[in-house]
Design a protein around this motif. Structure first.
Motif, PDB file in Angstrom:
ATOM      1  N   ILE A 164      39.275  32.073  29.206  1.00  0.00           N
ATOM      2  CA  ILE A 164      40.089  33.167  29.062  1.00  0.00           C
ATOM      3  C   ILE A 164      41.565  32.833  28.225  1.00  0.00           C
ATOM      4  N   THR A 165      41.898  33.668  27.914  1.00  0.00           N
ATOM      5  CA  THR A 165      43.768  33.401  27.483  1.00  0.00           C
ATOM      6  C   THR A 165      44.380  35.270  27.969  1.00  0.00           C
ATOM      7  N   ILE A 166      45.111  34.380  28.831  1.00  0.00           N
ATOM      8  CA  ILE A 166      45.890  36.038  29.775  1.00  0.00           C
ATOM      9  C   ILE A 166      47.025  36.376  28.853  1.00  0.00           C
ATOM     10  N   ALA A 167      46.973  37.329  28.595  1.00  0.00           N
ATOM     11  CA  ALA A 167      47.871  37.620  27.925  1.00  0.00           C
ATOM     12  C   ALA A 167      49.067  38.191  27.838  1.00  0.00           C
ATOM     13  N   ASN A 168      48.679  38.869  29.481  1.00  0.00           N
ATOM     14  CA  ASN A 168      50.235  39.299  29.867  1.00  0.00           C
ATOM     15  C   ASN A 168      49.559  39.474  31.394  1.00  0.00           C
ATOM     16  N   VAL A 169      50.648  39.033  32.011  1.00  0.00           N
ATOM     17  CA  VAL A 169      50.622  39.331  33.430  1.00  0.00           C
ATOM     18  C   VAL A 169      51.990  40.093  34.487  1.00  0.00           C
ATOM     19  N   SER A 170      51.728  40.652  35.349  1.00  0.00           N
ATOM     20  CA  SER A 170      52.520  41.276  36.193  1.00  0.00           C
ATOM     21  C   SER A 170      52.350  41.352  37.382  1.00  0.00           C
ATOM     22  N   ALA A 171      52.662  41.748  38.757  1.00  0.00           N
ATOM     23  CA  ALA A 171      52.722  41.952  39.701  1.00  0.00           C
ATOM     24  C   ALA A 171      51.711  42.887  40.442  1.00  0.00           C
ATOM     25  N   THR A 172      50.825  43.150  39.383  1.00  0.00           N
ATOM     26  CA  THR A 172      49.798  43.996  39.790  1.00  0.00           C
ATOM     27  C   THR A 172      48.031  43.569  39.289  1.00  0.00           C
ATOM     28  N   GLY A 173      48.415  42.990  37.597  1.00  0.00           N
ATOM     29  CA  GLY A 173      47.249  42.936  37.000  1.00  0.00           C
ATOM     30  C   GLY A 173      47.760  41.686  35.813  1.00  0.00           C
ATOM     31  N   LEU A 174      46.673  41.562  35.162  1.00  0.00           N
ATOM     32  CA  LEU A 174      46.728  41.154  33.899  1.00  0.00           C
ATOM     33  C   LEU A 174      45.954  41.232  32.624  1.00  0.00           C
ATOM     34  N   LEU A 175      46.673  42.034  31.411  1.00  0.00           N
ATOM     35  CA  LEU A 175      45.460  41.876  30.645  1.00  0.00           C
ATOM     36  C   LEU A 175      45.660  40.261  30.086  1.00  0.00           C
ATOM     37  N   ALA A 176      44.187  40.223  29.365  1.00  0.00           N
ATOM     38  CA  ALA A 176      43.102  38.428  29.185  1.00  0.00           C
ATOM     39  C   ALA A 176      42.276  39.285  27.790  1.00  0.00           C
ATOM     40  N   ARG A 177      42.330  38.470  27.192  1.00  0.00           N
ATOM     41  CA  ARG A 177      40.813  38.257  26.172  1.00  0.00           C
ATOM     42  C   ARG A 177      39.743  37.192  26.578  1.00  0.00           C
ATOM     43  N   ALA A 178      38.349  37.161  25.569  1.00  0.00           N
ATOM     44  CA  ALA A 178      37.600  36.498  27.075  1.00  0.00           C
ATOM     45  C   ALA A 178      36.079  36.317  24.977  1.00  0.00           C
ATOM     46  N   ASP A 179      35.660  35.551  25.061  1.00  0.00           N
ATOM     47  CA  ASP A 179      34.789  36.072  23.945  1.00  0.00           C
ATOM     48  C   ASP A 179      34.035  37.309  24.190  1.00  0.00           C
ATOM     49  N   SER A 180      33.285  36.741  25.672  1.00  0.00           N
ATOM     50  CA  SER A 180      32.828  37.722  26.423  1.00  0.00           C
ATOM     51  C   SER A 180      32.980  38.585  27.217  1.00  0.00           C
ATOM     52  N   PRO A 181      33.835  39.432  27.236  1.00  0.00           N
ATOM     53  CA  PRO A 181      34.998  39.897  28.014  1.00  0.00           C
ATOM     54  C   PRO A 181      33.614  40.795  29.504  1.00  0.00           C
ATOM     55  N   PRO A 182      33.838  40.886  30.699  1.00  0.00           N
ATOM     56  CA  PRO A 182      32.589  40.953  32.081  1.00  0.00           C
ATOM     57  C   PRO A 182      33.176  42.590  31.806  1.00  0.00           C
ATOM     58  N   THR A 183      32.134  43.345  32.508  1.00  0.00           N
ATOM     59  CA  THR A 183      32.315  44.534  32.287  1.00  0.00           C
ATOM     60  C   THR A 183      33.133  45.400  33.523  1.00  0.00           C
ATOM     61  N   VAL A 184      33.807  46.426  32.941  1.00  0.00           N
ATOM     62  CA  VAL A 184      34.367  47.579  33.865  1.00  0.00           C
ATOM     63  C   VAL A 184      33.675  47.542  35.280  1.00  0.00           C
ATOM     64  N   GLY A 185      34.423  46.851  36.675  1.00  0.00           N
ATOM     65  CA  GLY A 185      33.768  47.289  37.778  1.00  0.00           C
ATOM     66  C   GLY A 185      33.544  45.794  37.994  1.00  0.00           C
ATOM     67  N   THR A 186      33.880  44.736  37.441  1.00  0.00           N
ATOM     68  CA  THR A 186      33.249  43.431  38.274  1.00  0.00           C
ATOM     69  C   THR A 186      34.377  42.580  38.427  1.00  0.00           C
ATOM     70  N   GLN A 187      34.142  42.236  39.488  1.00  0.00           N
ATOM     71  CA  GLN A 187      34.641  41.092  40.703  1.00  0.00           C
ATOM     72  C   GLN A 187      35.255  39.507  40.344  1.00  0.00           C
ATOM     73  N   VAL A 188      36.446  39.475  38.986  1.00  0.00           N
ATOM     74  CA  VAL A 188      35.968  38.236  38.730  1.00  0.00           C
ATOM     75  C   VAL A 188      37.338  37.068  39.766  1.00  0.00           C
ATOM     76  N   GLU A 189      37.234  36.205  39.229  1.00  0.00           N
ATOM     77  CA  GLU A 189      38.469  35.538  40.102  1.00  0.00           C
ATOM     78  C   GLU A 189      39.066  34.149  38.810  1.00  0.00           C
ATOM     79  N   ILE A 190      40.230  34.093  38.839  1.00  0.00           N
ATOM     80  CA  ILE A 190      41.503  33.778  37.944  1.00  0.00           C
ATOM     81  C   ILE A 190      42.117  32.713  38.542  1.00  0.00           C
ATOM     82  N   LEU A 191      41.623  31.521  37.926  1.00  0.00           N
ATOM     83  CA  LEU A 191      42.408  29.999  38.516  1.00  0.00           C
ATOM     84  C   LEU A 191      43.435  29.540  37.661  1.00  0.00           C
ATOM     85  N   ARG A 192      44.806  29.262  37.677  1.00  0.00           N
ATOM     86  CA  ARG A 192      45.569  28.856  37.222  1.00  0.00           C
ATOM     87  C   ARG A 192      46.491  28.595  37.616  1.00  0.00           C
ATOM     88  N   ARG A 193      46.649  26.711  37.610  1.00  0.00           N
ATOM     89  CA  ARG A 193      47.995  26.323  37.911  1.00  0.00           C
ATOM     90  C   ARG A 193      48.249  26.295  39.742  1.00  0.00           C
TER      91      ARG A 193
END
Length: 97
Positions: free
Chosen positions: A10-39
Motif C-alpha cells: 500500500i501507499t500511505i497518503a496521509n496519517v494522523s494520530a487516529t487513522g490514515l488514508l492509503a491507496r492499494a490496487d485492491s483495497p480491503p472492504t469496509v469493516g475489514t481489520q488490517v495491520e500495517i507495519l512501517r518502520r
C-alpha cells in the motif's frame, strides 16, 4: 498491509494520530481489520471507507507519529504543527469521542 494471512503493498497518503488514508490496487472492504507495519511501527485498525483505490483506516490505538515518520524528515516540524489549531473538527475526520 496484512489482512489475515494475506499481505499487500500500500501507499500511505496521509496519517494522523487516529487513522490514515492509503491507496492499494485492491483495497480491503469496509469493516475489514488490517495491520500495517512501517518502520517498526504497527498500526492495527478497521477500514471505515473506500473510494476507488483509496481507503481510510481508523486506528485501534493512537498512532505514534514520531516513531512512524522516523528519520524520514517528513515530521521535522511535527512539534510546530501540533502547536497550531487543529483542522480536524470537520465531518471527515475519524476522531473518537
Amino acid at each position: 498491509m496484512r489482512v489475515g494471512e494475506h499481505c499487500a503493498e500500500i501507499t500511505i497518503a496521509n496519517v494522523s494520530a487516529t487513522g490514515l488514508l492509503a491507496r492499494a490496487d485492491s483495497p480491503p472492504t469496509v469493516g475489514t481489520q488490517v495491520e500495517i507495519l512501517r518502520r517498526g511501527t504497527r498500526i492495527a485498525g478497521e477500514v471505515v471507507w473506500t473510494a476507488g483505490r483509496r481507503f481510510g483506516v481508523r486506528a485501534h490505538e493512537e498512532i505514534d507519529l514520531a516513531a512512524l515518520l522516523g528519520e524520514s524528515g517528513i515530521g521535522a516540524n511535527l512539534s510546530q504543527a501540533e502547536s497550531r489549531p487543529s483542522a480536524q473538527t470537520g465531518w471527515w475526520h475519524w476522531r473518537r469521542k
